[in-house]
Scaffold this motif. Structure first.
Motif, mmCIF file in Angstrom:
data_model
loop_
_atom_site.group_PDB
_atom_site.id
_atom_site.type_symbol
_atom_site.label_atom_id
_atom_site.label_comp_id
_atom_site.label_asym_id
_atom_site.label_seq_id
_atom_site.Cartn_x
_atom_site.Cartn_y
_atom_site.Cartn_z
ATOM 1 N N SER A 11 0.756 -1.033 0.016
ATOM 2 C CA SER A 11 -0.143 0.068 -0.040
ATOM 3 C C SER A 11 0.818 1.317 -0.116
ATOM 4 O O SER A 11 1.816 1.522 0.730
ATOM 5 C CB SER A 11 -1.038 -0.078 1.217
ATOM 6 N N ASP A 12 0.554 2.134 -0.844
ATOM 7 C CA ASP A 12 0.987 3.560 -0.798
ATOM 8 C C ASP A 12 0.562 4.106 0.316
ATOM 9 O O ASP A 12 -0.258 3.537 1.136
ATOM 10 C CB ASP A 12 0.558 4.378 -1.958
ATOM 11 N N VAL A 13 1.128 5.169 0.695
ATOM 12 C CA VAL A 13 0.786 5.957 2.065
ATOM 13 C C VAL A 13 -0.272 7.133 1.879
ATOM 14 O O VAL A 13 -1.388 7.394 2.325
ATOM 15 C CB VAL A 13 1.716 6.085 3.008
ATOM 16 N N ASP A 14 0.372 8.179 1.396
ATOM 17 C CA ASP A 14 -0.206 9.555 1.202
ATOM 18 C C ASP A 14 -1.395 9.374 0.175
ATOM 19 O O ASP A 14 -1.190 8.903 -1.048
ATOM 20 C CB ASP A 14 0.850 10.568 0.852
ATOM 21 N N GLU A 15 -2.501 9.951 0.597
ATOM 22 C CA GLU A 15 -3.672 9.941 -0.343
ATOM 23 C C GLU A 15 -3.983 8.625 -0.692
ATOM 24 O O GLU A 15 -4.905 8.598 -1.420
ATOM 25 C CB GLU A 15 -3.404 11.048 -1.334
ATOM 26 N N THR A 16 -3.709 7.689 0.098
ATOM 27 C CA THR A 16 -4.269 6.281 -0.176
ATOM 28 C C THR A 16 -4.417 5.502 1.208
ATOM 29 O O THR A 16 -5.816 5.384 1.324
ATOM 30 C CB THR A 16 -2.976 5.193 -0.905
ATOM 31 N N LEU A 17 -3.500 5.622 2.141
ATOM 32 C CA LEU A 17 -3.958 5.051 3.376
ATOM 33 C C LEU A 17 -4.396 6.423 4.545
ATOM 34 O O LEU A 17 -5.323 6.245 5.212
ATOM 35 C CB LEU A 17 -2.744 4.376 3.965
ATOM 36 N N ILE A 18 -3.629 7.238 4.267
ATOM 37 C CA ILE A 18 -3.932 8.763 4.855
ATOM 38 C C ILE A 18 -4.190 9.654 4.170
ATOM 39 O O ILE A 18 -4.012 9.719 2.976
ATOM 40 C CB ILE A 18 -2.780 9.126 5.813
ATOM 41 N N THR A 19 -5.181 10.497 4.513
ATOM 42 C CA THR A 19 -5.702 11.573 3.650
ATOM 43 C C THR A 19 -4.633 12.921 3.026
ATOM 44 O O THR A 19 -4.893 13.177 2.055
ATOM 45 C CB THR A 19 -6.984 12.287 4.251
ATOM 46 N N GLY A 20 -3.847 13.011 3.907
ATOM 47 C CA GLY A 20 -2.892 14.152 3.485
ATOM 48 C C GLY A 20 -1.430 13.552 2.884
ATOM 49 O O GLY A 20 -1.315 12.393 2.595
#
Length: 224
Positions: A11-20
């Protein structure tokens, strides 16, 4: 003896798992709180420089390297401690996580999968997130540390775009019993395409038109 994982979930993180955008948010959080007015000016100048690079069409990898130059001279251990504080503050804010994705990753983990976060961000920010959701692997950009001090350079290449493909393939090689066709990937941006094409089950988070066009058979999750 612990059973071998049945699949990997990337999983990518920014704007994938978290909104910012974790890197920019942490830039402000750290420098303003740690260094006051001087830090605030430094963070603002860094943001302006990166915005100018974006406007001029500078490659994403070049902008990623430039970001880490802003950390030159900071103590790595202290930055890591502030990363834990950052998540401690942010995780209680409504909307920090994209809850549907977080829930899906947790279900994968409960079903025996091993989670890997794949990001151009760095361990000071990502280690606390990985611990929070139970991700075992962190495939990310690594700042260079010399005698405990961040040098402003990175080790190797940024983990963005093709760097994500390299990182995903590397982890898959360490788990030869796992078929990539059984693995899952989550991303929101065209730069996640190299990662998503390495797995059998790609999920596009949001509506990036270029990513959707490149992955016509991908599952789509609309989060906004």
């Amino acid at each position: 003896m612990r059973a071998a994982p049945n699949r990997l979930v990337f999983s990518d993180v920014d704007e994938t798992l978290i909104t910012g955008k974790s890197m920019m948010d942490f830039l402000d959080f750290y420098f303003i709180r740690r260094h006051g007015t001087t830090g605030s000016l430094h963070a603002a100048r860094t943001r302006q420089h990166l915005a100018a690079m974006l406007s001029s069409g500078a490659p994403r990898a070049e902008r990623n390297r430039t970001y880490y130059q802003a950390w030159k001279g900071e103590r790595a251990a202290e930055v890591a401690q502030w990363g834990t504080r950052w998540l401690g503050d942010r995780r209680h804010e409504k909307g920090f996580y994209i809850e549907r994705i977080r829930a899906e990753l947790m279900r994968h983990r409960a079903d025996g999968a091993v989670l890997a976060l794949v990001s151009g961000s760095f361990p000071a920010v990502l280690d606390p997130i990985a611990a929070d959701i139970g991700a075992k692997h962190l495939l990310c950009t690594r700042p260079e540390v010399r005698a405990g001090i961040l040098s402003g350079r990175i080790i190797g290449s940024p983990v963005i775009a093709e760097g994500k493909r390299v990182a995903v393939r590397g982890l898959l090689r360490r788990h030869p019993h796992i078929d990539p066709a059984d693995c899952h990937g989550y991303g929101d941006h065209i730069s996640d395409l190299p990662m998503l094409t390495e797995v059998g089950h790609a999920t596009v988070v949001g509506g990036d038109a270029r990513l959707l066009a490149a992955l016509p058979g991908a599952r789509i999750i609309h989060v906004r």
